[in-house]
Scaffold this motif. Structure first.
Motif, PDB file in Angstrom:
ATOM      1  N   MET A   1      -7.324   0.057   7.681  1.00 20.25           N
ATOM      2  CA  MET A   1      -6.374   0.803   6.826  1.00 20.25           C
ATOM      3  C   MET A   1      -5.609   1.836   7.634  1.00 20.25           C
ATOM      4  O   MET A   1      -5.723   3.042   7.434  1.00 20.25           O
ATOM      5  CB  MET A   1      -7.165   1.568   5.790  1.00 20.25           C
ATOM      6  CG  MET A   1      -7.283   1.051   4.404  1.00 20.25           C
ATOM      7  SD  MET A   1      -6.306  -0.242   3.779  1.00 20.25           S
ATOM      8  CE  MET A   1      -7.548  -1.465   3.730  1.00 20.25           C
ATOM      9  N   THR A   2      -4.878   1.431   8.622  1.00 22.30           N
ATOM     10  CA  THR A   2      -4.152   2.383   9.455  1.00 22.30           C
ATOM     11  C   THR A   2      -2.922   2.908   8.740  1.00 22.30           C
ATOM     12  O   THR A   2      -2.377   3.923   9.110  1.00 22.30           O
ATOM     13  CB  THR A   2      -3.695   1.715  10.756  1.00 22.30           C
ATOM     14  OG1 THR A   2      -3.063   0.494  10.395  1.00 22.30           O
ATOM     15  CG2 THR A   2      -4.846   1.461  11.682  1.00 22.30           C
TER      16      THR A   2
ATOM     17  N   GLN B   1     -15.700  -6.279  -2.294  1.00 26.07           N
ATOM     18  CA  GLN B   1     -14.323  -5.895  -2.586  1.00 26.07           C
ATOM     19  C   GLN B   1     -13.582  -7.039  -3.262  1.00 26.07           C
ATOM     20  O   GLN B   1     -12.797  -6.837  -4.172  1.00 26.07           O
ATOM     21  CB  GLN B   1     -13.595  -5.503  -1.297  1.00 26.07           C
ATOM     22  CG  GLN B   1     -13.871  -4.105  -0.818  1.00 26.07           C
ATOM     23  CD  GLN B   1     -13.344  -3.047  -1.775  1.00 26.07           C
ATOM     24  OE1 GLN B   1     -12.498  -3.312  -2.616  1.00 26.07           O
ATOM     25  NE2 GLN B   1     -13.862  -1.841  -1.665  1.00 26.07           N
TER      26      GLN B   1
ATOM     27  N   SER C   1       1.165   3.075  -3.645  1.00 19.03           N
ATOM     28  CA  SER C   1       0.441   4.343  -3.682  1.00 19.03           C
ATOM     29  C   SER C   1       1.381   5.475  -4.083  1.00 19.03           C
ATOM     30  O   SER C   1       1.062   6.293  -4.948  1.00 19.03           O
ATOM     31  CB  SER C   1      -0.161   4.692  -2.317  1.00 19.03           C
ATOM     32  OG  SER C   1      -0.990   3.683  -1.877  1.00 19.03           O
TER      33      SER C   1
ATOM     34  N   ARG D   1      -9.196   5.052  -0.724  1.00 18.36           N
ATOM     35  CA  ARG D   1      -9.459   3.871   0.099  1.00 18.36           C
ATOM     36  C   ARG D   1      -9.954   2.648  -0.663  1.00 18.36           C
ATOM     37  O   ARG D   1      -9.471   1.543  -0.410  1.00 18.36           O
ATOM     38  CB  ARG D   1     -10.431   4.224   1.218  1.00 18.36           C
ATOM     39  CG  ARG D   1      -9.643   4.644   2.406  1.00 18.36           C
ATOM     40  CD  ARG D   1     -10.444   4.863   3.624  1.00 18.36           C
ATOM     41  NE  ARG D   1      -9.679   5.831   4.402  1.00 18.36           N
ATOM     42  CZ  ARG D   1     -10.139   6.481   5.440  1.00 18.36           C
ATOM     43  NH1 ARG D   1     -11.373   6.286   5.818  1.00 18.36           N
ATOM     44  NH2 ARG D   1      -9.374   7.317   6.067  1.00 18.36           N
TER      45      ARG D   1
ATOM     46  N   PRO E   1      -6.853   9.806   1.206  1.00 20.13           N
ATOM     47  CA  PRO E   1      -8.150   9.478   1.801  1.00 20.13           C
ATOM     48  C   PRO E   1      -9.204   9.106   0.758  1.00 20.13           C
ATOM     49  O   PRO E   1     -10.102   8.327   1.042  1.00 20.13           O
ATOM     50  CB  PRO E   1      -8.544  10.761   2.536  1.00 20.13           C
ATOM     51  CG  PRO E   1      -7.258  11.434   2.819  1.00 20.13           C
ATOM     52  CD  PRO E   1      -6.368  11.118   1.660  1.00 20.13           C
TER      53      PRO E   1
ATOM     54  N   VAL F   1      -2.562   4.279   6.060  1.00 20.46           N
ATOM     55  CA  VAL F   1      -2.754   5.481   5.268  1.00 20.46           C
ATOM     56  C   VAL F   1      -2.078   6.674   5.928  1.00 20.46           C
ATOM     57  O   VAL F   1      -1.475   7.505   5.275  1.00 20.46           O
ATOM     58  CB  VAL F   1      -4.255   5.755   5.114  1.00 20.46           C
ATOM     59  CG1 VAL F   1      -4.469   7.005   4.296  1.00 20.46           C
ATOM     60  CG2 VAL F   1      -4.927   4.574   4.471  1.00 20.46           C
ATOM     61  N   THR F   2      -2.199   6.720   7.240  1.00 16.79           N
ATOM     62  CA  THR F   2      -1.687   7.895   7.934  1.00 16.79           C
ATOM     63  C   THR F   2      -0.185   7.802   8.198  1.00 16.79           C
ATOM     64  O   THR F   2       0.419   8.770   8.603  1.00 16.79           O
ATOM     65  CB  THR F   2      -2.408   8.062   9.277  1.00 16.79           C
ATOM     66  OG1 THR F   2      -2.393   6.789   9.930  1.00 16.79           O
ATOM     67  CG2 THR F   2      -3.836   8.512   9.071  1.00 16.79           C
TER      68      THR F   2
ATOM     69  N   ILE G   1       0.830  -1.199   0.000  1.00 18.70           N
ATOM     70  CA  ILE G   1       0.000   0.000   0.000  1.00 18.70           C
ATOM     71  C   ILE G   1       0.870   1.256   0.000  1.00 18.70           C
ATOM     72  O   ILE G   1       0.648   2.179  -0.785  1.00 18.70           O
ATOM     73  CB  ILE G   1      -0.973  -0.023   1.200  1.00 18.70           C
ATOM     74  CG1 ILE G   1      -2.054  -1.071   0.925  1.00 18.70           C
ATOM     75  CG2 ILE G   1      -1.596   1.346   1.423  1.00 18.70           C
ATOM     76  CD1 ILE G   1      -3.071  -1.201   2.005  1.00 18.70           C
TER      77      ILE G   1
ATOM     78  N   MET H   1      -7.074   1.074  -2.353  1.00 17.24           N
ATOM     79  CA  MET H   1      -6.155   0.456  -1.407  1.00 17.24           C
ATOM     80  C   MET H   1      -6.722  -0.851  -0.862  1.00 17.24           C
ATOM     81  O   MET H   1      -5.988  -1.814  -0.652  1.00 17.24           O
ATOM     82  CB  MET H   1      -5.823   1.427  -0.276  1.00 17.24           C
ATOM     83  CG  MET H   1      -4.919   2.556  -0.742  1.00 17.24           C
ATOM     84  SD  MET H   1      -4.248   3.536   0.599  1.00 17.24           S
ATOM     85  CE  MET H   1      -5.646   4.532   0.997  1.00 17.24           C
ATOM     86  N   ALA H   2      -8.034  -0.885  -0.657  1.00 15.02           N
ATOM     87  CA  ALA H   2      -8.656  -2.119  -0.180  1.00 15.02           C
ATOM     88  C   ALA H   2      -8.495  -3.223  -1.226  1.00 15.02           C
ATOM     89  O   ALA H   2      -8.167  -4.367  -0.897  1.00 15.02           O
ATOM     90  CB  ALA H   2     -10.132  -1.885   0.125  1.00 15.02           C
TER      91      ALA H   2
END
Lengths: 289, 319
Positions: free
Chosen positions: B1-2, A277, A104, A205, A202, B4-5, A100, A208-209
């Motif tokens: 989804m931790t 998903q 990303s 998501r 943000p 991300v931060t 991720i 990313m999932a």
């Protein structure tokens, strides 16, 4: 292909609505097929709670004579199954997090940033999708043994740290985000990294999932690479553990099936929990060619 | 989804909306900075991917020209490894066994996927249950599927023979019969993979414009005619795509063989990748293993290019 129509379209969501339709002839086709697809799992579950004596009887009984957890207990006593599960979990978590983060970043770079060498770089990444893993096994093994990470967990997760498919997937998603949102943030004085972290990520998501599920499926279920790189059973993944266990204990079906249940259950439960998903991920992985 | 931060360690931010450059030097500096930022974003992933694919792929080519067992110093032998596997009867047996699997699996997988997609693409009760039953095996690993296969198809106490006996049919040797082992592997691959082709076809079916179907209905076409004259032509590019995709996957069969027959009985399920694995990691002949890998790569590439050209000529946009 419109993915949204697949997961959100009216035809697939029909079960949500209470339908009092007349009986459809399709049930006569679908019910037996669904049953046929379920039977292997059903047998696995039944065998895992059967006494071993049932499983070597001739002819075998369709249902266990009594329900027992001997298979699971035997597995815990006889093997390092908990360790293998922990190893697989560690490998999956590291692979997912790394995928991720790295995909990303790279996906955003290729989608939105202008820089020298961008197109060449992206083309090279795409070209690597063509290289089959079989070609890489031998040199990667030699490379890892020179680095001294053969027989460690690192050998299992390093190949899953990032993937060309992941970059491609994230890039496609970032391209679909309107640039105006970022321009607005830039006018407010945010720099590239801030825009990426606070504005773009943000929104990403769902992508990313999808990437997380794809990585989970491939890293959790991988067999051939751990088979090559890991010979020390302290670093076995659960798949390698049960595959090797089968090689030596072909007659202990209760233990084998209990192991199978334990290795499969996490992903099945996850599937039931995140069906939509999953379906999207499967479609996406079909589109990577 | 931790995650991300989490703050990535790389990527120094650059002041982006700087006022328009007044001097040439400033513009160049900013472009330099932009390039730096761009590479900071893409480099970490690129280094890993190149290090784990392009570099080893090139190394595999060098290995394929060497004689090496991992211990003694490698010796350059030119095309000898390729000549060796090309004259190895075992390699050609592996090629034909792999071919048999492709022939058993690919058409069946495409047809089954198409059929299931058409069947699942309706608005009836329990459809979610049906979909789930067919999709769940997809998450089972090849290791699990292999272990299940040996259990279900066991000649003595397996469910399949039990059913045959109940129907008054003779029990079969299945995985222990050299003539049937590959068939069992193909059946169980279908069980595990059916969801994949199904989901691709489902997506394609839902992309067919409703107006087309309605037009056919108004013209008086029955369901059968509608399918063959309207739906099927629309699905053709997807069919080419899943055909190629499944063929490439089928050429790489290994995991299921390893967890069911380990190449047996009598080498009847020894595939190209199994041969490659044995050569490299059992016989420690890295040169021959790498040569076999390159042959497999070349075949895959040829099939893909051939199929793409075929699709182009027929004006199908499969890719």
């Amino acid at each position: 292909m419109a993915l949204t129509s697949l997961t959100r379209g009216p035809r697939l969501d029909s079960t949500r609505r209470r339908t009092t339709r007349r009986f459809s002839l399709w049930h006569l086709v679908l019910a037996p097929i669904a049953l046929l697809f379920f039977i292997p799992f059903g047998q696995m579950l039944l065998a895992s709670v059967s006494p071993r004596s049932d499983l070597v009887k001739f002819p075998p009984p369709f249902f266990p004579s009594r329900i027992t957890l001997d298979g699971f207990v035997g597995l815990l006593v006889d093997t390092d199954i908990l360790r293998w599960l922990a190893n697989s979990t560690i490998v999956a978590v590291i692979s997912i997090v790394s995928h991720i983060v790295l995909c990303s970043l790279a996906g955003y770079g290729f989608a939105r940033l202008q820089f020298r060498g961008r197109n060449v770089g992206f083309f090279v990444i795409l070209a690597t999708i063509m290289i089959p893993t079989q070609l890489l096994m031998i040199p990667t093994y030699i490379m890892f043994s020179k680095l001294g990470i053969v027989n460690t967990l690192a050998a299992a997760f390093v190949p899953w740290l990032a993937s060309a498919f992941g970059i491609f997937l994230m890039r496609q998603f970032f391209l679909s985000i309107p640039a105006e949102i970022e321009e607005a943030a830039a006018i407010d004085g945010a720099n590239r990294l801030q825009i990426f972290l606070r504005v773009v990520l943000p929104l990403a998501r769902p992508a990313m999932a999808t990437l997380a599920i794809f990585t989970l499926l491939s890293s959790w279920n991988d067999l051939v690479w751990p088979l090559i790189a890991i010979n020390d059973d302290g670093a076995f993944t659960v798949q390698l553990g049960i595959a090797n266990f089968q090689g030596t204990r072909r007659t202990q079906w209760d233990l084998l099936m209990a192991g199978n249940v334990i290795a499969t259950a996490p992903l099945v439960l996850f599937f039931l929990f995140a069906q939509k998903q999953f379906v999207q991920t499967m479609t996406m992985s079909g589109l990577k060619g | 989804m931790t995650t991300v931060t989490e703050k990535p360690v790389t990527a120094p931010g650059t002041p982006n909306p700087a006022p328009a450059g007044r001097t040439r030097g400033g513009a160049r500096r900013r472009r330099g900075l932009g390039t730096l930022t761009g590479w900071a974003f893409v480099a970490p992933a690129m280094v890993i991917i190149l290090g784990l694919s392009v570099f080893p792929a090139a190394w595999a080519f060098i290995l394929s020209l060497q004689k090496w067992n991992g211990f003694a110093p490698p010796k350059f032998v030119g095309g000898d490894n390729y000549a060796k596997i090309m004259t190895d009867a075992e390699f050609w047996a592996a090629v034909s066994q792999t071919g048999l699997y492709v022939l058993l699996f690919v058409p069946a997988s495409v047809l089954l996927g198409l059929f299931l997609a058409v069947a699942l693409n309706r608005d009836i009760r329990f459809i979610g249950l049906y979909r789930t039953a067919i999709f769940v095996p997809f998450v089972a690993s090849a290791a699990s599927t292999g272990i299940l296969s040996t259990y279900l198809f066991s000649p003595q106490y397996g469910l399949v023979n039990n059913v045959l006996r109940a129907l008054g049919l003779p029990a079969q040797g299945w995985l222990e019969d050299p003539n049937q082992a590959m068939l069992v592997i193909a059946i169980m691959s279908l069980w595990g993979q059916a969801a994949f082709t199904t989901v691709i076809y489902l997506a394609a079916l839902q992309d067919i414009p409703n107006e087309l179907l309605e037009a056919a209905r108004i013209d008086g076409a029955n369901r059968w005619q509608t399918f063959w004259q309207v739906v099927w032509p629309e699905l053709r590019p997807v069919t080419v795509f899943v055909g190629i995709w499944q063929t490439i996957g089928a050429l790489q069969l290994f995991d299921l063989v390893y967890t069911t027959t380990r190449g047996g009985p009598l080498d009847s399920t020894k595939t190209i990748v199994y041969y490659l694995w044995e050569k490299a990691f059992k016989a420690l002949d890295f040169g021959a293993g790498s040569a076999a890998a390159y042959v497999l790569f070349a075949v895959t590439l040829l099939i893909t290019i051939g199929a793409v050209l075929f699709a182009r000529r027929r004006n199908m946009e499969a890719f």
